[in-house]
Design a protein around this motif. Structure first.
Motif, PDB file in Angstrom:
ATOM      1  N   GLU A  12       0.826  -1.206   0.000  1.00 45.86           N
ATOM      2  CA  GLU A  12       0.000   0.000   0.000  1.00 45.86           C
ATOM      3  C   GLU A  12       0.856   1.249   0.000  1.00 45.86           C
ATOM      4  OE1 GLU A  12      -2.472  -0.454   3.424  1.00 45.86           O
ATOM      5  OE2 GLU A  12      -0.813  -0.512   4.833  1.00 45.86           O
ATOM      6  N   LEU A  14      -0.344   4.646   1.363  1.00 48.55           N
ATOM      7  CA  LEU A  14      -1.436   5.394   1.972  1.00 48.55           C
ATOM      8  C   LEU A  14      -1.164   6.899   1.946  1.00 48.55           C
ATOM      9  CD1 LEU A  14      -2.097   3.052   5.032  1.00 48.55           C
ATOM     10  CD2 LEU A  14      -3.361   3.170   2.872  1.00 48.55           C
ATOM     11  N   PRO A  15      -2.242   7.681   1.760  1.00 49.27           N
ATOM     12  CA  PRO A  15      -3.658   7.278   1.697  1.00 49.27           C
ATOM     13  C   PRO A  15      -4.166   7.063   0.275  1.00 49.27           C
ATOM     14  CG  PRO A  15      -3.531   9.659   1.833  1.00 49.27           C
ATOM     15  CD  PRO A  15      -2.092   9.160   1.809  1.00 49.27           C
ATOM     16  N   TYR A  16      -3.269   6.884  -0.672  1.00 52.13           N
ATOM     17  CA  TYR A  16      -3.666   6.896  -2.077  1.00 52.13           C
ATOM     18  C   TYR A  16      -4.114   5.542  -2.620  1.00 52.13           C
ATOM     19  CZ  TYR A  16      -1.204  11.298  -1.593  1.00 52.13           C
ATOM     20  OH  TYR A  16      -0.794  12.531  -1.149  1.00 52.13           O
ATOM     21  N   THR A  18      -4.231   1.070  -2.017  1.00 51.83           N
ATOM     22  CA  THR A  18      -4.008  -0.198  -1.328  1.00 51.83           C
ATOM     23  C   THR A  18      -4.186  -1.326  -2.335  1.00 51.83           C
ATOM     24  OG1 THR A  18      -4.805   0.652   0.797  1.00 51.83           O
ATOM     25  CG2 THR A  18      -4.748  -1.731   0.522  1.00 51.83           C
ATOM     26  N   ASP A  26      -7.711  -0.485  -4.128  1.00 56.94           N
ATOM     27  CA  ASP A  26      -8.526   0.605  -3.593  1.00 56.94           C
ATOM     28  C   ASP A  26      -7.800   1.927  -3.830  1.00 56.94           C
ATOM     29  OD1 ASP A  26     -10.836  -0.492  -2.689  1.00 56.94           O
ATOM     30  OD2 ASP A  26     -10.279  -0.512  -0.569  1.00 56.94           O
ATOM     31  N   ARG A  27      -8.556   2.943  -4.260  1.00 56.64           N
ATOM     32  CA  ARG A  27      -8.033   4.303  -4.405  1.00 56.64           C
ATOM     33  C   ARG A  27      -8.962   5.227  -3.605  1.00 56.64           C
ATOM     34  NH1 ARG A  27      -6.934   1.759  -9.436  1.00 56.64           N
ATOM     35  NH2 ARG A  27      -4.794   2.138 -10.157  1.00 56.64           N
TER      36      ARG A  27
END
Length: 321
Positions: A12, A14-16, A18, A26-27
């Motif tokens: 990951e 983060l926070p951009y 995973t 995930d974005r």
């Protein structure tokens, strides 16, 4: 955003982003996608989505300004645009970029092709560069011969490329490639727009801090999106002034506009780049726009503000020359 509760994380940033071990991504900060608008009520700009290539899959969103009946056959400049987002997130279909291009296309009266290149981490660099070059060649060739808006209104003699952040990095690399490799039909790039370009290197420049330099976001992003880059953070694609980089004298366009913002971490990189271009012996016109009191990509993230409107007007003026 899909529900990934209970999934095992592979890596990951983060926070951009995973990345899960099942391959899903995930974005969390990505702007929602919006559909094209046949007639935008605020600007009159029309947009539509097309497929440039099936294999590899490269899509784009086209924008056409409102034209009077007397302008039904008018030829106008073409802007091929590359969105920002650290090569990781955002899209040609994101709400913020859609709004920005509606505004810019209306102000500049250009036909724009916003390219949906493939993104990391599913597709690590240099894939985004290859997709972007393929899209540009499509515009110079079959796109302008077969796509109705480009065929009827696009003027290949006034071809521009532009982008923000990582998209501006792509623009630089395309301009360098165009300096040594011809586009379809020998079409030339007239001008390039780089707003808040994503460049970095192993050594700080300007006011950048030595302490923590290797942990700065541009450094970490590059290692995440191009883990096999020869030379790492000093690869010429991210460090255009590295000893291994080809001379900026080879930029394959006639005009260049670079925009920076006072409160942007990347501000000094844009200035450094412009100084490098000037010292290279490049035969062309280069301009620097430095906006006080604003941060990274403010013209997209803070739409409708006075400074955003002023910058869009400045970009439009560049495209209209």
């Amino acid at each position: 955003m899909a529900c990934n509760i209970g999934k095992e994380v592979d890596r990951e940033f983060l926070p951009y982003v995973t990345v899960y071990k099942d391959g899903s991504v995930d974005r969390p900060l990505e702007t929602p996608f919006v559909p094209p608008t046949p007639h935008d009520p605020a600007t009159g700009v029309s947009s539509k989505d097309i497929t440039i290539s099936e294999n590899p899959l490269i899509k784009a969103r086209l924008f056409l300004p409102k034209l009077a009946d007397s302008e039904s056959s008018l030829k106008i400049p073409i802007l091929v645009y590359y969105h920002g987002g650290g090569f990781l997130f955002e899209s040609a279909f994101s709400a913020d970029h859609h709004l920005f291009l509606n505004t810019l296309v209306s102000e500049a009266k250009v036909v724009a092709v916003s390219v949906e290149y493939r993104r990391a981490p599913e597709h690590v660099l240099p894939i985004a560069y290859e997709d972007s070059w393929a899209a540009l060649n499509w515009v110079a060739g079959s796109g302008s011969e077969t796509e109705p808006w480009l065929k009827k209104h696009g003027d290949l003699g006034r071809l521009f490329i532009g982008g923000d952040s990582s998209g501006a990095n792509i623009v630089h690399n395309l301009a360098m490639r165009a300096g040594k490799e011809s586009l379809h039909g020998g079409v030339k790039i007239l001008g390039a727009l780089l707003t808040h370009p994503h460049f970095w290197s192993s050594k700080p420049v300007g006011t950048e801090s030595i302490e923590g330099h290797e942990n700065a976001a541009p450094y970490v992003v590059w290692n995440f999106v191009y883990p096999t880059a020869p030379g790492g953070i000093d690869n010429p694609m991210i460090n255009p002034l590295s000893p291994e980089a080809p001379s900026l004298q080879g930029l394959g366009c006639s005009r260049l506009l670079v925009s920076v913002a006072e409160e942007d971490l990347l501000r000094d990189r844009g200035v450094w780049y412009v100084e490098g271009v000037k010292k290279s012996g490049w035969i062309g016109d280069v301009e620097l726009v430095d906006v006080e009191g604003e941060g990274h990509a403010f013209q997209i993230l803070r739409p409708g503000t006075e400074n955003a409107n002023k910058l869009i007007k400045r970009l439009a003026d560049f495209l209209q020359k």
